[in-house]
Design a protein around this motif. Structure first.
Motif, mmCIF file in Angstrom:
data_model
loop_
_atom_site.group_PDB
_atom_site.id
_atom_site.type_symbol
_atom_site.label_atom_id
_atom_site.label_comp_id
_atom_site.label_asym_id
_atom_site.label_seq_id
_atom_site.Cartn_x
_atom_site.Cartn_y
_atom_site.Cartn_z
ATOM 1 N N PHE A 51 5.863 -7.944 -49.180
ATOM 2 C CA PHE A 51 4.774 -7.797 -50.141
ATOM 3 C C PHE A 51 3.610 -7.008 -49.551
ATOM 4 C CE2 PHE A 51 6.767 -11.723 -51.870
ATOM 5 C CZ PHE A 51 7.049 -11.222 -53.134
ATOM 6 N N LYS A 52 2.904 -6.297 -50.413
ATOM 7 C CA LYS A 52 1.712 -5.566 -49.988
ATOM 8 C C LYS A 52 0.643 -6.551 -49.509
ATOM 9 C CE LYS A 52 2.161 -1.434 -52.873
ATOM 10 N NZ LYS A 52 1.529 -0.622 -53.941
ATOM 11 N N GLY A 53 -0.121 -6.102 -48.496
ATOM 12 C CA GLY A 53 -1.181 -6.950 -47.970
ATOM 13 C C GLY A 53 -0.751 -7.865 -46.850
ATOM 14 N N MET A 54 0.504 -7.803 -46.447
ATOM 15 C CA MET A 54 0.984 -8.630 -45.339
ATOM 16 C C MET A 54 0.205 -8.297 -44.069
ATOM 17 S SD MET A 54 3.033 -10.909 -44.129
ATOM 18 C CE MET A 54 4.002 -11.136 -45.631
ATOM 19 N N ARG A 55 -0.313 -9.323 -43.412
ATOM 20 C CA ARG A 55 -1.104 -9.100 -42.195
ATOM 21 C C ARG A 55 -0.173 -8.728 -41.039
ATOM 22 N NH1 ARG A 55 -4.216 -14.497 -41.428
ATOM 23 N NH2 ARG A 55 -2.143 -15.258 -42.059
ATOM 24 N N MET A 56 -0.354 -7.522 -40.531
ATOM 25 C CA MET A 56 0.492 -7.011 -39.460
ATOM 26 C C MET A 56 -0.380 -6.248 -38.466
ATOM 27 S SD MET A 56 3.675 -5.695 -41.845
ATOM 28 C CE MET A 56 4.858 -5.559 -40.535
ATOM 29 N N GLY A 57 0.253 -5.730 -37.407
ATOM 30 C CA GLY A 57 -0.479 -4.922 -36.453
ATOM 31 C C GLY A 57 -0.910 -3.602 -37.088
ATOM 32 N N GLY A 58 -1.964 -3.022 -36.578
ATOM 33 C CA GLY A 58 -2.431 -1.757 -37.129
ATOM 34 C C GLY A 58 -3.789 -1.367 -36.579
ATOM 35 N N HIS A 59 -4.391 -0.375 -37.212
ATOM 36 C CA HIS A 59 -5.680 0.149 -36.768
ATOM 37 C C HIS A 59 -6.780 -0.877 -37.002
ATOM 38 C CE1 HIS A 59 -9.282 2.955 -37.249
ATOM 39 N NE2 HIS A 59 -8.905 3.038 -35.989
ATOM 40 N N MET A 60 -7.548 -1.154 -35.969
ATOM 41 C CA MET A 60 -8.598 -2.173 -36.049
ATOM 42 C C MET A 60 -9.955 -1.544 -35.767
ATOM 43 S SD MET A 60 -8.809 -5.676 -33.809
ATOM 44 C CE MET A 60 -10.157 -6.823 -33.983
ATOM 45 N N GLY A 61 -10.955 -1.958 -36.535
ATOM 46 C CA GLY A 61 -12.311 -1.447 -36.350
ATOM 47 C C GLY A 61 -12.572 -0.219 -37.198
ATOM 48 N N CYS A 62 -13.703 0.460 -36.938
ATOM 49 C CA CYS A 62 -14.125 1.648 -37.692
ATOM 50 C C CYS A 62 -14.256 1.324 -39.183
ATOM 51 C CB CYS A 62 -13.165 2.820 -37.477
ATOM 52 S SG CYS A 62 -13.436 3.667 -35.922
ATOM 53 N N GLU A 63 -14.795 0.160 -39.508
ATOM 54 C CA GLU A 63 -14.956 -0.255 -40.889
ATOM 55 C C GLU A 63 -16.437 -0.459 -41.198
ATOM 56 O OE1 GLU A 63 -10.813 -2.667 -41.725
ATOM 57 O OE2 GLU A 63 -12.541 -3.801 -40.972
ATOM 58 N N ARG A 64 -16.785 -0.257 -42.458
ATOM 59 C CA ARG A 64 -18.160 -0.475 -42.901
ATOM 60 C C ARG A 64 -18.441 -1.978 -42.946
ATOM 61 N NH1 ARG A 64 -21.849 2.518 -46.484
ATOM 62 N NH2 ARG A 64 -23.140 1.070 -47.677
ATOM 63 N N VAL A 65 -19.454 -2.407 -42.203
ATOM 64 C CA VAL A 65 -19.778 -3.828 -42.103
ATOM 65 C C VAL A 65 -21.246 -4.031 -42.493
ATOM 66 C CG1 VAL A 65 -19.932 -5.830 -40.582
ATOM 67 C CG2 VAL A 65 -18.103 -4.157 -40.251
ATOM 68 N N THR A 66 -21.485 -4.967 -43.420
ATOM 69 C CA THR A 66 -22.841 -5.307 -43.823
ATOM 70 C C THR A 66 -23.199 -6.678 -43.262
ATOM 71 O OG1 THR A 66 -22.632 -4.046 -45.881
ATOM 72 C CG2 THR A 66 -24.415 -5.656 -45.763
ATOM 73 N N THR A 67 -24.241 -6.739 -42.450
ATOM 74 C CA THR A 67 -24.745 -8.006 -41.918
ATOM 75 C C THR A 67 -25.971 -8.390 -42.719
ATOM 76 O OG1 THR A 67 -23.987 -7.267 -39.738
ATOM 77 C CG2 THR A 67 -25.372 -9.231 -39.821
ATOM 78 N N GLN A 68 -25.891 -9.528 -43.414
ATOM 79 C CA GLN A 68 -26.937 -9.896 -44.358
ATOM 80 C C GLN A 68 -27.942 -10.868 -43.754
ATOM 81 O OE1 GLN A 68 -24.442 -11.310 -47.643
ATOM 82 N NE2 GLN A 68 -24.939 -9.456 -48.769
ATOM 83 N N VAL A 124 -28.369 -5.053 -42.873
ATOM 84 C CA VAL A 124 -28.087 -3.861 -42.066
ATOM 85 C C VAL A 124 -26.614 -3.483 -42.236
ATOM 86 C CG1 VAL A 124 -28.096 -2.820 -39.774
ATOM 87 C CG2 VAL A 124 -29.860 -4.484 -40.389
ATOM 88 N N VAL A 125 -26.369 -2.224 -42.610
ATOM 89 C CA VAL A 125 -25.020 -1.711 -42.813
ATOM 90 C C VAL A 125 -24.675 -0.774 -41.660
ATOM 91 C CG1 VAL A 125 -23.471 -0.488 -44.381
ATOM 92 C CG2 VAL A 125 -25.383 -1.818 -45.308
ATOM 93 N N GLY A 126 -23.561 -1.038 -41.000
ATOM 94 C CA GLY A 126 -23.126 -0.197 -39.890
ATOM 95 C C GLY A 126 -21.618 -0.024 -39.897
#
Length: 204
Positions: free
Chosen positions: A155-172, A107-109
């Motif tokens: 460096f790029k990709g450093m884990r920092m604060g920011g927008h969370m959620g609203c992402e395509r998630v596939t539950t297999q 299921v993709v949501g």
């Protein structure tokens, strides 16, 4: 792989054969209308474009209206492509019955949006130092982000604060507990990303 467009209704629980209370998600899967048939000769690949949900004609572009009229259906609010092995014609309706003999689905949501979040909630950081002994405002800060005299950049990709959620998630590999064809419903074990009423894709 074959599948359908659906809508997440919500969560409930059902009792299994051995008496266990199993949490499950209720999804309204279809009925979906075949709005386009992709062929290897014309498009380079074989697939079906399915439409789900009603849309107003005034909110639909003229090219899309031409597609819907060719399929002999009303405007649809959601479109998605699936690769079917079976042959379907333009305007055919595909129902939840295709999952009647299926044991597991993907299921993709779209996950719930949580706005701007700090590193502790977004990435699970442990925080900096201790909360006493003169420590003032650094308890939930990320700490060093790596910049120093060399390379004098972050460096790029450093884990920092920011927008969370609203992402395509596939539950297999969600187990199909029950299919209710008369109400276009499918019950799958466990949770699915997204809020109640959100659009999801169910794939074999």
């Amino acid at each position: 792989m074959p599948g359908l467009i659906g809508k997440k209704i919500g969560m409930t629980s059902v009792f299994s054969a051995d008496g266990k209370n199993v949490p499950c998600t209720v999804i309204e899967a279809g009925p979906c209308v075949v709005t386009q048939v992709k062929t290897v000769e014309k498009d380079g690949y074989k697939a079906l474009q399915l439409g789900f949900g009603e849309a107003k004609e005034k909110n639909t572009s003229k090219p899309m209206m031409g597609t819907f009229k060719k399929a002999g259906t009303t405007p649809k609010s959601h479109l998605a492509e699936f690769k079917f092995d079976e042959e379907y014609n333009l305007g055919d309706t595909i129902t939840v019955d295709i999952f009647s003999d299926v044991e597991f689905v993907d299921v993709v949501g779209t996950s719930k949006g949580k706005g701007f979040q700090g590193v502790m909630k977004r990435h699970g950081f442990g925080g900096v130092g201790q909360s006493t002994h003169g420590q003032d405002d650094r308890a939930r800060k990320p700490g060093s982000i790596g910049a120093c005299s060399y390379p004098a950049k972050v460096f790029k990709g450093m884990r920092m604060g920011g927008h969370m959620g609203c992402e395509r998630v596939t539950t297999q590999n969600l187990k199909v507990l029950k299919v209710i064809p008369e109400h276009n419903l499918i019950l799958v074990k466990g949770s699915v990303a997204g809020h109640n009423g959100s659009t999801v894709l169910i794939k074999k």
